[in-house]
Enzyme design. Sequence first.
Site, mmCIF file in Angstrom:
data_model
loop_
_atom_site.group_PDB
_atom_site.id
_atom_site.type_symbol
_atom_site.label_atom_id
_atom_site.label_comp_id
_atom_site.label_asym_id
_atom_site.label_seq_id
_atom_site.Cartn_x
_atom_site.Cartn_y
_atom_site.Cartn_z
ATOM 1 C CG ASP A 59 -1.523 1.450 2.866
ATOM 2 O OD1 ASP A 59 -2.197 0.865 1.984
ATOM 3 O OD2 ASP A 59 -2.040 2.137 3.765
ATOM 4 C CG ASN A 70 -5.330 -6.678 2.953
ATOM 5 O OD1 ASN A 70 -4.100 -6.727 3.013
ATOM 6 N ND2 ASN A 70 -5.989 -5.548 3.184
#
Length: 238
Positions: free
Chosen positions: A17, A65
């Site tokens: 991330d 996502n």
Amino acid sequence: MELDPDKIPRHIAIIMDGNGRWAKKRLLNRINGHEKGMGVVRTIVQTACRLHIPTLTLFAFSTENWNRPKTEVSGLMMLLRRFVVTERRTMIKNGIRLNAIGQFDKLPPSVRDALQSVMDVTSRNSDMVLNLALSYGARSEIVEMAKQLAIAAKNGDLEPNAITPEIVSDHMYTKGMSDVDLLIRTSGEMRISNFLLWQIAYAELFFTKTLWPDFSEEEFISIIKDYQSRDRRFGAIT
Ligand code: IPE
Ligand code: IPE
Ligand code: MG
């Protein structure tokens, strides 16, 4: 200090991330962050292989996502395809078996084809399994497992009372692999974001503030050293 070869994690999972924030800090496009991140993926895969980590699972794209802007999603898909195509040779050479986990059918055909071709050509490799979590969500994985068991029970092939944790594990994408020993998340966020909920039941967790594009082999090794220094009691007394 060297790593202890007797305490190498059997399965490392990483929530990669911070690509977007890395790009933003440099006034770049988010895709530039993802591109830089792909280079780090290459480094970490090679390091894991050199350290004889049997299974490495990388969270590359979550079921959530898909809610990002179309341009970012298509940019990511393009980069994923490129990664798989360019790393093909290294995976063959290093004995890495590539395995995509997640909703394979939701991926664009160009990504699916590239993945399938590398999964096929590396299917007999056994030095390391590289799970790429793509359109992956732990809850949908668990729902899929429940459906499979329900169908088997309905058909008379499975006695509900005979269901064990092992049978559940055998119906997850990670069938046949060890549970996660070490889960790493970069970028300072302290959450799981729907990643491997079943497999991390007793994982050691490590959160680093480093943004994924800045993550390095040195930090990876120092996290594994930290892991090796921990006392894993599994509820018992040592
Ligand atoms: C991780 O980086 C990569 C993916 C989720 C695909 P992010 O894109 O989430 O980066 P941040 O969290 O916005 O910085
Ligand atoms: C998790 O990161 C998914 C991946 C790393 C692929 P996100 O950036 O999507 O997760 P949240 O939004 O911080 O929970
Ligand atoms: Mg993020």
